[in-house]
Scaffold this motif. Structure first.
Motif, short mmCIF file in Angstrom:
data_model
loop_
_atom_site.label_atom_id
_atom_site.label_comp_id
_atom_site.label_asym_id
_atom_site.label_seq_id
_atom_site.Cartn_x
_atom_site.Cartn_y
_atom_site.Cartn_z
N HIS A 20 78.09 57.15 50.57
CA HIS A 20 77.66 57.97 51.30
C HIS A 20 77.56 59.29 50.34
O HIS A 20 78.27 59.76 49.64
N GLY A 21 76.24 60.03 50.37
CA GLY A 21 76.13 61.41 49.38
C GLY A 21 76.99 62.59 49.81
O GLY A 21 77.12 63.28 49.14
N GLY A 22 77.31 62.38 51.14
CA GLY A 22 78.10 63.53 51.61
C GLY A 22 79.57 63.58 51.50
O GLY A 22 80.39 64.27 51.70
N LEU A 23 80.11 62.18 51.05
CA LEU A 23 81.53 62.19 50.84
C LEU A 23 81.88 62.99 49.43
O LEU A 23 81.37 63.04 48.51
N ARG A 24 83.29 63.56 49.57
CA ARG A 24 83.72 64.37 48.66
C ARG A 24 84.04 63.48 47.62
O ARG A 24 83.82 64.17 46.34
N ALA A 25 84.76 62.48 47.67
CA ALA A 25 85.36 61.66 46.33
C ALA A 25 84.03 60.61 46.00
O ALA A 25 83.55 59.87 46.70
N HIS A 26 83.30 60.94 44.89
CA HIS A 26 82.25 59.93 44.36
C HIS A 26 81.25 59.81 45.26
O HIS A 26 80.63 58.71 45.43
N GLY A 27 80.94 60.75 46.02
CA GLY A 27 79.68 60.69 46.98
C GLY A 27 78.33 60.46 46.07
O GLY A 27 78.08 60.76 45.04
N GLY A 28 77.71 59.24 46.56
CA GLY A 28 76.48 58.94 46.08
C GLY A 28 76.44 57.64 44.98
O GLY A 28 75.55 57.38 44.40
N GLN A 29 77.55 57.50 44.45
CA GLN A 29 77.84 56.52 43.57
C GLN A 29 77.96 55.20 43.80
O GLN A 29 78.18 55.02 45.02
N VAL A 30 77.69 54.26 42.96
CA VAL A 30 77.69 52.95 43.21
C VAL A 30 79.20 52.48 43.22
O VAL A 30 79.97 53.00 42.21
N SER A 31 79.64 51.72 44.18
CA SER A 31 81.08 51.16 44.03
C SER A 31 81.38 49.99 44.77
O SER A 31 80.54 49.46 45.48
N PHE A 32 82.41 49.25 44.68
CA PHE A 32 82.98 48.14 45.32
C PHE A 32 83.62 48.74 46.77
O PHE A 32 83.93 49.80 46.87
N PRO A 33 83.44 47.63 47.82
CA PRO A 33 84.17 48.20 48.83
C PRO A 33 85.66 48.37 48.70
O PRO A 33 86.37 47.69 48.04
#
Length: 219
Positions: A64-77
């Protein structure tokens, strides 16, 4: 594919038991690079979910773009390890179910990659699991903007592992990028994928990516 993964992730595999991180391409100590965050490393865990299809894929999320840590980035669950978690694996499986709706009973965990330290201050334990088809995705809307899959063959192919750089807190940092269609996989996620690709190539019986992927993924 299970046999191949088991060989790559075996505890006795000397290539698999190191420490990886955002300092790899800068030839720096990953932990020292993570100290740039200015705070103690925070334990986290992720699941690298390989979906068992005729052509295996890896499930990824766009945060989610609004997250403080790594918002908007591609990640694993995955995410931080809570005090209530039995350990890193339990945290990875819990976060996977919370973020994308895949319960632990769908996941056949085959092993783990090297611990990965990030420049933002996380110490990540990455687990590799084969996920049987038939699950129903449920997206955590406050954490995940998108869930998508990328062919495993694309992620493992070293020809897709680009190296780029950017300025971070006054220093030039180098990192991996793996583009796929509209998505831009980079940083820690790409670094962990490269780690998996390195290990799997090291335990294959040929160095030709097209040959070993075609043969081994079918098994």
């Amino acid at each position: 594919m299970r046999d191949w993964l088991d060989r790559a992730l075996a505890p006795g595999n000397s290539a698999a038991r190191g420490l990886r991180g955002d300092g790899d391409l800068d030839r720096s100590d990953p932990v020292a690079v993570s100290a740039l965050a200015g705070k103690p490393l925070r334990p986290a865990a992720v699941l690298i979910p390989i979906i068992e299809r005729s052509e295996p894929t890896v499930l990824l999320t766009k945060r989610h773009g609004g997250l403080r840590a790594h918002g908007g980035q591609v990640s694993f669950p995955g995410g931080r390890i809570d005090d209530t978690d039995a350990g890193p694996l339990a945290a990875a499986l819990r976060e996977t179910q919370e973020e994308v709706g895949i319960g632990p009973h769908y996941v056949d965990v085959r092993g783990h990659l090297d611990t990965y330290c990030t420049v933002t201050g996380f110490q990540i334990s990455p687990f590799v699991g084969i996920v049987q088809d038939g699950f129903h995705l449920v997206r955590a809307e406050d954490e995940v903007d998108e869930i998508f899959e990328v062919p495993l063959a694309h992620l493992l192919d070293p020809r897709n592992h680009q190296r780029q750089s950017a300025e971070f807190r006054g220093r030039t940092r180098h990192f991996y990028v793996i583009p796929h269609e509209k998505h831009y996989i980079w940083g820690a996620t790409a670094g962990m994928i490269v780690n998996l690709a390195d290990l799997m190539r090291a335990t294959a019986d040929t160095k030709d990516p097209a040959a070993f992927l075609k043969r081994s993924l079918a098994g």
